[in-house]
Design an enzyme around this catalytic site. Structure first.
Site, PDB file in Angstrom:
ATOM      1  N   LEU A  25      11.122   1.538   7.119  1.00 31.23           N
ATOM      2  CA  LEU A  25      10.560   2.033   5.722  1.00 31.23           C
ATOM      3  C   LEU A  25      11.477   3.192   5.219  1.00 31.23           C
ATOM      4  O   LEU A  25      11.478   4.071   6.220  1.00 31.23           O
ATOM      5  CB  LEU A  25       9.090   2.081   5.831  1.00 31.23           C
ATOM      6  N   GLU A  73      12.087   2.804  14.093  1.00 27.32           N
ATOM      7  CA  GLU A  73      11.127   3.966  13.613  1.00 27.32           C
ATOM      8  C   GLU A  73       9.896   4.075  14.538  1.00 27.32           C
ATOM      9  O   GLU A  73       9.716   3.224  15.392  1.00 27.32           O
ATOM     10  CB  GLU A  73      10.837   3.718  12.193  1.00 27.32           C
ATOM     11  N   LYS A 126       6.612  -1.943   1.731  1.00 22.96           N
ATOM     12  CA  LYS A 126       5.258  -1.238   2.430  1.00 22.96           C
ATOM     13  C   LYS A 126       4.026  -2.085   2.422  1.00 22.96           C
ATOM     14  O   LYS A 126       3.412  -2.097   1.494  1.00 22.96           O
ATOM     15  CB  LYS A 126       5.193  -0.126   1.858  1.00 22.96           C
ATOM     16  N   TYR A 147       0.874  -1.254  -0.056  1.00 26.62           N
ATOM     17  CA  TYR A 147       0.098  -0.024   0.071  1.00 26.62           C
ATOM     18  C   TYR A 147       0.801   1.418   0.031  1.00 26.62           C
ATOM     19  O   TYR A 147       2.122   0.938   0.366  1.00 26.62           O
ATOM     20  CB  TYR A 147      -1.025   0.099   1.173  1.00 26.62           C
TER      21      TYR A 147
HETATM   22  N1  PDD Z   1       2.854   5.286   7.169  1.00 26.72           N
HETATM   23  N2  PDD Z   1       7.470   3.942   8.671  1.00 26.72           N
HETATM   24  C1  PDD Z   1       6.443   3.258   8.487  1.00 26.72           C
HETATM   25  C2  PDD Z   1       6.685   1.972   9.385  1.00 26.72           C
HETATM   26  C3  PDD Z   1       5.184   3.770   7.970  1.00 26.72           C
HETATM   27  O1  PDD Z   1       4.179   3.092   8.068  1.00 26.72           O
HETATM   28  C4  PDD Z   1       5.285   5.008   7.538  1.00 26.72           C
HETATM   29  C5  PDD Z   1       4.035   5.599   6.612  1.00 26.72           C
HETATM   30  C6  PDD Z   1       6.381   5.741   7.465  1.00 26.72           C
HETATM   31  C7  PDD Z   1       6.630   7.075   6.604  1.00 26.72           C
HETATM   32  O2  PDD Z   1       6.609   6.945   5.407  1.00 26.72           O
HETATM   33  P1  PDD Z   1       6.049   8.190   4.413  1.00 26.72           P
HETATM   34  O3  PDD Z   1       6.869   9.489   4.851  1.00 26.72           O
HETATM   35  O4  PDD Z   1       6.469   8.034   3.075  1.00 26.72           O
HETATM   36  O5  PDD Z   1       4.568   8.498   4.859  1.00 26.72           O
HETATM   37  C8  PDD Z   1       7.723   5.097   7.964  1.00 26.72           C
HETATM   38  C9  PDD Z   1       1.745   5.614   6.285  1.00 26.72           C
HETATM   39  C10 PDD Z   1       1.372   7.305   6.472  1.00 26.72           C
HETATM   40  C11 PDD Z   1       0.481   4.494   7.096  1.00 26.72           C
HETATM   41  O6  PDD Z   1       0.835   3.392   7.018  1.00 26.72           O
HETATM   42  O7  PDD Z   1      -0.496   5.375   7.195  1.00 26.72           O
END
Ligand code: PDD
Length: 284
Positions: free
Chosen positions: A205, A180, A147, A33
């Protein structure tokens, strides 16, 4: 106005939007996703998000359900039909529908679901509101660089945070290193003003917001280091924040009950919030 979702080639009212019971995403979390921010009706950092999606799909050997170009058109159509000005879009691709079997047949048609939601536009003031986090053991697998929709450890950690009366949790591995946040990347500023976020590897991620912040920090002349930092380092930090497409740059003002800095967004965090909000409005 009714919300409209895209499901496998059709635009449907949100309430009728559903997938098959033998969708492998539903049974095996066999899918990937993306969540992309929308500002002024435009997708923020769309190309890096689609690059990451391409990588996630490739790592799991799932083909694109439609061409990348068509994909962009569908995303924009979902935004248009839902009249989203500010908010985010959620898209999920699973391996598809097949009789339940751990292994999968070679030629499956991937499922594609896309929907958008509106949220209030962030202001410097709203974005600068800090929140508290707790640490939680990182019990995830060793491919957090993909992801996937397999998010149970994050669900449990987020729930533990709610039960502790705080907003979120940061994952800590067996060596005491912060990997993270549950759905965000983690950052600290050390007492000697070093801005740190963990380097990219298979344990986190590669956040698109993280990448943009690194570029903005560089342009602003802020020095940063991509390296591991411990829970102890975080508790002694003068500033801390998380980054993600939904939280943007979010100050963390307490970790496991220990106040960070003076308990408010610090100067470097504030600077990055300002730069990031400006960037969202005008990415050039
Ligand atoms: N999550 N680390 C994890 C485990 C994440 O699920 C996400 C993003 C990030 C940050 O990634 P980005 O900057 O590309 O949004 C880091 C999204 C927002 C979610 O699962 O809703």
């Amino acid at each position: 106005m009714p919300r409209i979702a895209y499901v496998n080639g059709r635009y449907l009212p949100h309430r009728q939007a559903s997938v098959h019971i033998e969708d492998r995403g539903f049974q095996f979390a066999d899918g990937v996703y993306e969540v992309i921010a929308i500002t002024a009706g435009k997708l923020v950092d769309i190309e890096p998000h689609l690059d990451r999606l391409n990588r996630s799909l490739g790592e799991l050997n799932i083909p694109w359900p439609v061409s990348r170009q068509a994909f962009g058109l569908i995303l924009r159509e979902v935004i248009r039909r839902n009249r989203v000005t500010n908010g985010s879009i959620y898209l999920q691709i699973t391996r598809g529908v097949a009789p339940r079997d751990f292994s999968y047949p070679g030629e499956l048609l991937p499922s594609l679901v896309i929907y958008a939601r509106s949220t209030k536009k962030a202001t410097i003031q709203s974005a600068s509101q800090g929140h508290a986090v707790i640490s939680q053991p990182d019990i995830r697998w060793t491919r957090c660089d993909i992801k996937t929709v397999s998010l149970l450890p994050a669900v449990l950690a987020k729930r533990a945070a709610s039960e502790a009366g705080v907003a979120d949790a940061w994952f800590v591995n067996e060596e005491g290193i912060i990997t993270e946040g549950t759905s965000s990347n983690a950052w600290i500023v050390t007492p000697n003003n070093e801005l740190i976020t963990r380097q990219i590897d298979n344990l986190i991620l590669s956040g698109i917001t993280r990448l943009t912040i690194l570029k903005l920090a560089e342009t602003a002349g802020l020095t940063f280091t991509e390296r591991p930092f411990s829970l102890e380092d975080a508790k002694q930090a003068t500033e801390a924040f998380t980054s993600s497409s939904t939280a943007l740059v979010k100050p963390v003002i307490e970790i496991d009950g220990v106040q960070i800095g003076d308990g408010q967004a610090g100067p470097i965090t504030r600077q990055l919030i300002e730069h990031y909000l400006k960037y969202m409005d005008d990415p050039s």
